[in-house]
Design a protein around this motif. Structure first.
Motif, PDB file in Angstrom:
ATOM      1  N   ALA A   1      42.873  65.563 -19.569  1.00 62.72           N
ATOM      2  CA  ALA A   1      41.570  65.066 -19.143  1.00 62.72           C
ATOM      3  C   ALA A   1      40.883  64.265 -20.247  1.00 62.72           C
ATOM      4  O   ALA A   1      40.244  63.240 -19.975  1.00 62.72           O
ATOM      5  CB  ALA A   1      40.697  66.239 -18.709  1.00 62.72           C
ATOM      6  N   ARG A   2      41.016  64.715 -21.483  1.00 66.29           N
ATOM      7  CA  ARG A   2      40.348  64.027 -22.588  1.00 66.29           C
ATOM      8  C   ARG A   2      40.958  62.669 -22.863  1.00 66.29           C
ATOM      9  O   ARG A   2      40.252  61.688 -23.127  1.00 66.29           O
ATOM     10  CB  ARG A   2      40.405  64.894 -23.846  1.00 66.29           C
ATOM     11  CG  ARG A   2      39.602  64.370 -25.025  1.00 66.29           C
ATOM     12  CD  ARG A   2      39.802  65.251 -26.256  1.00 66.29           C
ATOM     13  NE  ARG A   2      38.942  64.832 -27.355  1.00 66.29           N
ATOM     14  CZ  ARG A   2      39.196  63.803 -28.159  1.00 66.29           C
ATOM     15  NH1 ARG A   2      40.297  63.080 -27.970  1.00 66.29           N
ATOM     16  NH2 ARG A   2      38.361  63.507 -29.143  1.00 66.29           N
ATOM     17  N   GLU A   3      42.294  62.598 -22.818  1.00 67.64           N
ATOM     18  CA  GLU A   3      42.995  61.341 -23.117  1.00 67.64           C
ATOM     19  C   GLU A   3      43.161  60.461 -21.884  1.00 67.64           C
ATOM     20  O   GLU A   3      43.712  59.366 -21.989  1.00 67.64           O
ATOM     21  CB  GLU A   3      44.368  61.654 -23.717  1.00 67.64           C
ATOM     22  CG  GLU A   3      44.326  62.459 -24.999  1.00 67.64           C
ATOM     23  CD  GLU A   3      43.643  61.711 -26.130  1.00 67.64           C
ATOM     24  OE1 GLU A   3      43.776  60.467 -26.181  1.00 67.64           O
ATOM     25  OE2 GLU A   3      42.968  62.363 -26.948  1.00 67.64           O
ATOM     26  N   ASP A   4      42.732  60.978 -20.698  1.00 66.54           N
ATOM     27  CA  ASP A   4      42.857  60.238 -19.441  1.00 66.54           C
ATOM     28  C   ASP A   4      44.315  59.839 -19.179  1.00 66.54           C
ATOM     29  O   ASP A   4      44.619  58.717 -18.777  1.00 66.54           O
ATOM     30  CB  ASP A   4      41.962  58.996 -19.450  1.00 66.54           C
ATOM     31  CG  ASP A   4      41.743  58.449 -18.040  1.00 66.54           C
ATOM     32  OD1 ASP A   4      41.832  59.240 -17.078  1.00 66.54           O
ATOM     33  OD2 ASP A   4      41.523  57.232 -17.904  1.00 66.54           O
ATOM     34  N   ALA A   5      45.212  60.811 -19.423  1.00 63.00           N
ATOM     35  CA  ALA A   5      46.642  60.583 -19.224  1.00 63.00           C
ATOM     36  C   ALA A   5      47.200  61.720 -18.376  1.00 63.00           C
ATOM     37  O   ALA A   5      47.093  62.894 -18.747  1.00 63.00           O
ATOM     38  CB  ALA A   5      47.377  60.522 -20.565  1.00 63.00           C
ATOM     39  N   ALA A   6      47.779  61.371 -17.236  1.00 61.26           N
ATOM     40  CA  ALA A   6      48.308  62.371 -16.311  1.00 61.26           C
ATOM     41  C   ALA A   6      49.706  62.787 -16.718  1.00 61.26           C
ATOM     42  O   ALA A   6      50.524  61.961 -17.156  1.00 61.26           O
ATOM     43  CB  ALA A   6      48.314  61.833 -14.882  1.00 61.26           C
ATOM     44  N   LEU A   7      49.996  64.067 -16.613  1.00 62.26           N
ATOM     45  CA  LEU A   7      51.350  64.572 -16.835  1.00 62.26           C
ATOM     46  C   LEU A   7      52.218  64.249 -15.619  1.00 62.26           C
ATOM     47  O   LEU A   7      51.698  64.072 -14.507  1.00 62.26           O
ATOM     48  CB  LEU A   7      51.340  66.077 -17.069  1.00 62.26           C
ATOM     49  CG  LEU A   7      51.271  66.544 -18.522  1.00 62.26           C
ATOM     50  CD1 LEU A   7      49.881  66.251 -19.096  1.00 62.26           C
ATOM     51  CD2 LEU A   7      51.578  68.023 -18.642  1.00 62.26           C
ATOM     52  N   PRO A   8      53.536  64.176 -15.791  1.00 60.00           N
ATOM     53  CA  PRO A   8      54.408  63.921 -14.638  1.00 60.00           C
ATOM     54  C   PRO A   8      54.223  64.985 -13.558  1.00 60.00           C
ATOM     55  O   PRO A   8      54.015  66.160 -13.843  1.00 60.00           O
ATOM     56  CB  PRO A   8      55.815  63.966 -15.245  1.00 60.00           C
ATOM     57  CG  PRO A   8      55.615  63.642 -16.687  1.00 60.00           C
ATOM     58  CD  PRO A   8      54.284  64.218 -17.053  1.00 60.00           C
ATOM     59  N   ALA A   9      54.320  64.576 -12.311  1.00 56.53           N
ATOM     60  CA  ALA A   9      54.074  65.487 -11.184  1.00 56.53           C
ATOM     61  C   ALA A   9      55.149  66.548 -11.058  1.00 56.53           C
ATOM     62  O   ALA A   9      54.919  67.580 -10.426  1.00 56.53           O
ATOM     63  CB  ALA A   9      53.980  64.681  -9.888  1.00 56.53           C
TER      64      ALA A   9
ATOM     65  N   VAL B   1      36.779  66.712 -18.610  1.00 56.92           N
ATOM     66  CA  VAL B   1      36.089  66.558 -19.889  1.00 56.92           C
ATOM     67  C   VAL B   1      35.213  65.320 -19.790  1.00 56.92           C
ATOM     68  O   VAL B   1      35.709  64.224 -19.504  1.00 56.92           O
ATOM     69  CB  VAL B   1      37.090  66.434 -21.053  1.00 56.92           C
ATOM     70  CG1 VAL B   1      36.351  66.213 -22.368  1.00 56.92           C
ATOM     71  CG2 VAL B   1      37.958  67.685 -21.139  1.00 56.92           C
ATOM     72  N   ALA B   2      33.909  65.494 -20.006  1.00 53.94           N
ATOM     73  CA  ALA B   2      32.972  64.377 -19.862  1.00 53.94           C
ATOM     74  C   ALA B   2      31.934  64.448 -20.967  1.00 53.94           C
ATOM     75  O   ALA B   2      31.610  65.530 -21.462  1.00 53.94           O
ATOM     76  CB  ALA B   2      32.290  64.433 -18.487  1.00 53.94           C
TER      77      ALA B   2
END
Length: 455
Positions: free
Chosen positions: A379-387, A313-314
């Protein structure tokens, strides 16, 4: 014009008489001769008239028949898609993009079936026999007991099939075949329809299995009349992207097994190699978790498959933001974005959205809705989910989350690959037998708030 003369039939023995009499001359029965009534009314040239055919053999629904015998090819992925193996007197249609590997797959399959004792004829209408031999040599199949021919005249092909009595005939391709009784060019609608009808009816009458290769249009559909897909027993699509080495053989129709079953192959220098664990293959190149990356636990036919969804998301420099999708339905992405904005209050106006299914996989089931929403929010919040987390669930237009089928199979596959947590909707089967840590959400608002702290 003289009227058609009536005919009379004995109801006891079926003998036909030109006039009525009290006693049948054939069987000697009395009062069994009756006048035939026409099967249909209308002009004699366009209706069935009074002529009768043979009676059908009827059976009850309770009649039990043994399942059709199958011959395995030794290629487990191909046998899975066929429903367990090749059924005698079956007609199979295989389609795919040019250069995707259809001829390579079928040549390998022909060699495998020949190794199981079947008599195989490979008829190529696009290549000379020498070219097919070169491919067989490159694949290491030069010693396979497969008979080759380069021919497009269907009359000659059927004559050879009748004389040789093979178990399996591969026609590459149906668009190159032509009948001398039809004036149109090979590949036209009438030629393709007639050639497919002749080959499938010959297969049913003589007990010969036939595999037809079909060209596809730019939309990915098999070229020619749609009736060809109705004639055959099984329709297979060979899918894949030129930039990826993975190839997926998908059954979209199968009278002898489950539809939507897939077999996964990898294109190598020595031909197509089978992939026994496609989930590990699709996730093999997944590195450190990054924003926009989510693992989806899906079901393809009867097989659970895990794959990675990637979202970006950009800010958009254009007045009309872009929505680009690879491997998923673009209309469904628009629906997910609308639900996030209308029900959850997360705007995507002024933002370009890109969604990709890694590895060249194509997803069609609605169970991917929640994984797509998670990837978009990540992508919007720039927060990765746990792997170590997988996500699946269906999103309704009201923002509620709906459970999906085969939950336990999805969780079992995720646990087998080392995942320890799963996010899924409330309801449905509990999945209590799995060792995963389950996080359940009732609606999309609660899911976004709990996972991303937004909404």
């Amino acid at each position: 014009m003289a009227k058609n003369q009536p005919s009379f039939t004995c109801t006891a023995c079926g003998a036909v008489h030109s006039k009525w009499s009290g006693r049948c001359d054939a069987c000697g029965a009395w009062n069994t001769i009756e006048e035939d009534v026409g099967l249909s009314a209308g002009p004699a040239a366009n209706s069935l008239g009074a002529s009768r055919g043979k009676g059908m053999t009827l059976s009850d629904l309770s009649a039990r028949e043994a399942p059709p015998p199958r011959t395995g090819s030794g290629m487990d992925e191909l046998d899975r898609v066929l429903g367990g193996g090749l059924v005698p007197a079956s007609a199979i249609l295989v389609g795919g993009d040019p250069g995707i590997g259809k001829s390579t797959l079928l040549l390998q399959a022909a060699a495998s079936f020949a190794g199981r004792g079947l008599k195989i004829i490979y008829v190529s209408g696009e290549e000379a026999s020498a070219q097919v031999r070169m491919r067989a040599t490159r694949l290491g199949l030069g010693g396979a007991d497969v008979k080759l021919a380069s021919e497009t005249n269907l009359r000659d092909i059927l004559t050879t099939m009748e004389a040789e009595k093979p178990d399996l005939v591969i026609i590459d391709s149906i668009q190159t075949m032509w009948l001398d009784t039809i004036g149109s060019a090979p590949g036209s609608v009438s030629q393709v329809r007639a050639a497919a009808h002749e080959l499938t009816s010959f297969a049913k009458r003589r007990g010969v299995s036939v595999i037809l290769v079909g060209h596809v249009t730019k939309d990915g559909q098999i070229a020619g009349p749609r009736v060809v897909e109705h004639m055959v027993d099984t329709v297979l699509y060979f899918e894949g992207e030129r930039g990826h080495q993975f190839r997926i053989l998908r059954a979209v129709k199968n009278r002898f097994g489950p539809a939507d079953e897939i077999g996964v192959f990898e294109m190598t220098g020595g031909g197509l190699a089978q992939v026994a664990n496609p989930s590990a293959l699709f996730l093999g190149e997944r590195g450190t978790p990054s924003p926009g990356s989510v693992v989806f636990a899906g079901i393809e036919g009867t097989r659970p498959v895990l794959c990675e969804l990637q979202a970006l998301v950009a800010p958009s420099p254009h007045s009309q933001p872009r929505r680009a999708v690879v491997g998923w339905d673009g209309a469904r992405l628009s629906m997910i974005l609308a639900v996030l904005e209308s029900r959850v209050g997360i705007p995507f106006a002024g933002l370009d959205v890109y969604l990709n299914v890694a590895g060249g996989m194509k997803i069609t089931e609605p169970a991917a809705d929640l994984a797509v929403a998670a990837a978009l929010m990540s992508a919007r919040e720039d927060a990765a989910l746990p792997a170590d987390t997988v996500v699946f669930g269906e999103i309704s237009l009201s923002g509620a989350l709906r459970p999906v089928g085969q939950t336990e199979n999805r969780l079992k596959e995720a646990e087998k690959l080392g995942f320890t947590a799963a996010i899924l909707p409330e309801g449905g089967k509990s999945g209590g037998k799995s060792g995963l840590r389950l996080t359940r959400a009732a609606d999309l608002t609660g899911f976004v708030g709990d996972i991303f702290g937004a909404g």
